[in-house]
Design a protein around this motif. Structure first.
Motif, mmCIF file in Angstrom:
data_model
loop_
_atom_site.group_PDB
_atom_site.id
_atom_site.type_symbol
_atom_site.label_atom_id
_atom_site.label_comp_id
_atom_site.label_asym_id
_atom_site.label_seq_id
_atom_site.Cartn_x
_atom_site.Cartn_y
_atom_site.Cartn_z
ATOM 1 N N ARG A 39 -4.671 4.050 6.361
ATOM 2 C CA ARG A 39 -6.108 4.277 6.131
ATOM 3 C C ARG A 39 -6.678 3.199 5.226
ATOM 4 N NH1 ARG A 39 -4.403 9.802 6.031
ATOM 5 N NH2 ARG A 39 -4.315 9.827 3.738
ATOM 6 N N ALA A 40 -5.897 2.762 4.245
ATOM 7 C CA ALA A 40 -6.362 1.718 3.341
ATOM 8 C C ALA A 40 -6.533 0.392 4.072
ATOM 9 C CB ALA A 40 -5.397 1.561 2.168
ATOM 10 N N GLY A 86 0.802 -1.219 0.000
ATOM 11 C CA GLY A 86 0.000 0.000 0.000
ATOM 12 C C GLY A 86 0.831 1.264 0.000
ATOM 13 N N GLY A 87 1.973 1.235 0.675
ATOM 14 C CA GLY A 87 2.841 2.407 0.678
ATOM 15 C C GLY A 87 3.392 2.716 -0.691
ATOM 16 N N LEU A 88 3.856 1.692 -1.387
ATOM 17 C CA LEU A 88 4.360 1.892 -2.746
ATOM 18 C C LEU A 88 3.248 2.387 -3.669
ATOM 19 C CD1 LEU A 88 6.319 1.735 -5.077
ATOM 20 C CD2 LEU A 88 5.981 -0.751 -5.147
ATOM 21 N N LEU A 89 2.047 1.828 -3.538
ATOM 22 C CA LEU A 89 0.947 2.280 -4.382
ATOM 23 C C LEU A 89 0.654 3.764 -4.154
ATOM 24 C CD1 LEU A 89 -1.398 -0.812 -4.001
ATOM 25 C CD2 LEU A 89 -0.064 -0.177 -6.029
ATOM 26 N N HIS A 131 -12.799 0.775 -1.844
ATOM 27 C CA HIS A 131 -12.592 1.909 -0.946
ATOM 28 C C HIS A 131 -11.111 2.081 -0.635
ATOM 29 C CE1 HIS A 131 -13.470 3.895 3.219
ATOM 30 N NE2 HIS A 131 -13.124 4.790 2.309
ATOM 31 N N ALA A 132 -10.425 0.975 -0.349
ATOM 32 C CA ALA A 132 -8.996 1.049 -0.051
ATOM 33 C C ALA A 132 -8.215 1.620 -1.233
ATOM 34 C CB ALA A 132 -8.460 -0.329 0.327
ATOM 35 N N LEU A 133 -8.563 1.200 -2.433
ATOM 36 C CA LEU A 133 -7.880 1.731 -3.619
ATOM 37 C C LEU A 133 -8.073 3.233 -3.726
ATOM 38 C CD1 LEU A 133 -8.683 -0.991 -6.325
ATOM 39 C CD2 LEU A 133 -6.623 -0.782 -4.917
ATOM 40 N N THR A 134 -9.280 3.700 -3.440
ATOM 41 C CA THR A 134 -9.541 5.136 -3.487
ATOM 42 C C THR A 134 -8.666 5.878 -2.480
ATOM 43 O OG1 THR A 134 -11.833 4.770 -4.180
ATOM 44 C CG2 THR A 134 -11.312 6.905 -3.217
#
Length: 251
Positions: free
Chosen positions: A207-208, A40-43, A86-89
């Motif tokens: 948050r994701a 998630g951090g890299l994204l 939602h996580a992607l957003t």
């Protein structure tokens, strides 16, 4: 928890600016939440750099709480897919529609499977081509969960059939807790491990992760007492300003 020392703290650190070198990127997640936990951090860094990102969800995510009576299988799938979106957003993704393969949770077909594998490989190839992916993020090939290993095999087969396959980075999820010595990289794997500084993307990552409410206490599927929830000990691995990746090295 793993009972032997993990080598991850000894890996060299790459700066967050490394993300800008990856180009258009596709993340492949075995289950909803793996994208946030593992990379998630890299994204978040990719989106901060203005790079296009897209996502593939491999399984239907329904087996975290299989005994729920209040939520049918279809309802559990709908909840988890909504959490995934939602996580992607929260990670900065735009309206780009993810590819949802809908394979059975806990039974993602692996290489050689008679049903499902070839169809999934073809769909994944087409998606990578549509996204003009320069990089693909995929679970570590021996991450100790059968769906993660099967997902790695799906991606490997898809890339093998592409004339110009994207760069492949492998992230870890369950290796933090469950890795046996044989699950970790060896010289024969031909990969190099590194840690990526994700400090500027960490708030979005956290948050994701929290967006996957059904997997974090107190949860959503409250009527399955034996259902899965991410433990505080497990979550602690993903609250640090680094993520671990493996990448093939040139022979």
């Amino acid at each position: 928890m793993a009972e032997h020392p993990l080598p991850f703290d000894n890996y060299s650190v790459r700066p967050g600016s490394f993300a800008a070198s990856l180009g258009a990127t596709v993340v492949v997640a075995p289950h909803p939440d793996d994208e946030a936990l593992g990379c998630g951090g890299l994204l978040a860094l990719l989106r901060q750099a203005g790079l296009p990102v897209a996502a593939v969800l491999v399984s239907d995510g329904t087996m975290s709480h299989p005994r729920s009576q209040l939520f049918s299988l279809a309802a559990r799938q709908a909840v988890r897919e909504a959490e995934f979106r939602h996580a992607l957003t929260l990670l900065g993704f735009d309206a780009n529609e993810p590819l949802l393969l809908g394979l059975p949770d806990s039974r993602v077909p692996s290489s050689g499977a008679e049903t499902g594998f070839t169809t999934a490989v073809t769909a994944l190839q087409q998606f990578l081509q549509q996204q003009a992916a320069a990089t693909v993020l995929v679970p570590w090939r021996r991450d100790p969960h059968p769906d993660h290993r099967a997902t790695s095999q799906l991606v490997a087969a898809a890339l093998a059939g592409m004339p110009q396959p994207p760069r492949r980075l492998e992230y870890v999820v369950w290796a933090w807790e469950r890795a046996a010595p044989d699950d970790l990289p060896t010289a024969s794997d031909g990969v190099q491990g590194f840690r990526l500084d994700i400090a500027t993307g960490l708030p979005q990552k956290l948050r994701a992760i929290a967006a996957h409410r059904s997997q974090v206490a107190p949860g959503v599927f409250m009527d399955d007492a034996e259902g899965f929830l991410l433990s505080a000990e497990m979550l602690a691995h993903f609250e640090t300003p680094y993520e671990v990746f493996f990448e093939a090295v040139a022979p």
